[in-house]
Scaffold this active site. Sequence first.
Site, PDB file in Angstrom:
ATOM      1  CD  GLU A   1       4.463  -3.338  -4.313  1.00  0.00           C
ATOM      2  OE1 GLU A   1       4.498  -4.493  -4.769  1.00  0.00           O
ATOM      3  OE2 GLU A   1       3.434  -2.804  -3.849  1.00  0.00           O
TER       4      GLU A   1
ATOM      5  N   GLY B   1       2.202 -10.117  -5.830  1.00  0.00           N
ATOM      6  CA  GLY B   1       2.550 -10.664  -4.520  1.00  0.00           C
ATOM      7  C   GLY B   1       3.865 -10.089  -4.041  1.00  0.00           C
TER       8      GLY B   1
END
Length: 335
Positions: free
Chosen positions: A198, A170
Amino acid sequence: MREFIAGLPKAELHVHHVGSASPQTVARLAARHEGTSPVPADPDKLAEYFSFTDFGHFIQVYLSVVDLIRDAADVRTLTWGVAQDLAAQNVRYAELTVTPWSSVKRGIPAEAFCEAIEDARAAAARDLNLTLNWCFDIPSEAEGMGAGQGTLAIALEQRPDGLISFGLGGPDGPRAPYQRYFDQARAAGLHSNPHAGETTDAQAVWDAVRLLGAERIGHGIRAAQDPALLEHLAEHQIPLEICPTSNVCTRAVASLDEHPLPQIVAAGVPVSINTDDPPMFSTTLGDEYAVAARLLGLDESGVADLARAGVRQSFASDAAKSAILAEIDAYAGGR
Ligand code: ADE
Ligand code: ZN
């Protein structure tokens, strides 16, 4: 090169279960739930639906596909389809990131969910020469900490045979709130394999290493912003699971040519090459190897080494690793 990559026995270490559903599978499920889902029931329209304005939009679309998985039969069909697609690319070993909490929360019993994925896993080993293992990940987009406790409970109470690691997916963000779930998962013998760095910053990667005991990191590309972190990852040989096209499609990096993979490799950090959510990003593992070969200037021998690195960095048994490494050697000859 493309032909060489296609035939090369490979490992996939970062690929999501629902994110691997083929356009045909997604379209079939969408047709069944037409009227109650925004997902198009026409495979040709999916490419447009899978075009993301930013990471938040990607997660929103991803969850609309998760919402199509309504019962254990859907889970079995999805998992078997994913296994067939992996085997068709000469993937011999894959660690599939599975998010059981998202399905259990939607009403699929945890036991039935685990039976369905294990059933497909057994069939893949028997019929496809493919070993599948599971990383159960906490969906950080879920409200509150119920997702952490819920994912941990499913992992420890069901403990399916293929479960080897514990993850966190997520949206990127603070990792500290998840430490207690990772502590318990690790104490129960699961490997620590969270996403981090990320879309945010190097601090998320530091936290994954220091607080969550990460042995391998999903993406981790923001480490490139922090030379001390790169040095730490290299010194402790903590690998990053790199998914170049995913990073461009979710707008985590501006373009493939600006991807930090070359810098990360030059710093001595171990990497594997992966797809993340291949049909959503219109990619395959072969495509990602070709991208990596271009960015790193690799010949066939260098590409074979990338495949070996993926196998070595995996959480497969030593016997499984040796068997696949021997296959790579046989295929690549002296390369
Ligand atoms: N879930 C599916 N794909 C993901 C990604 N790229 N990052 C975080 N969570 C995900
Ligand atoms: Zn991912």
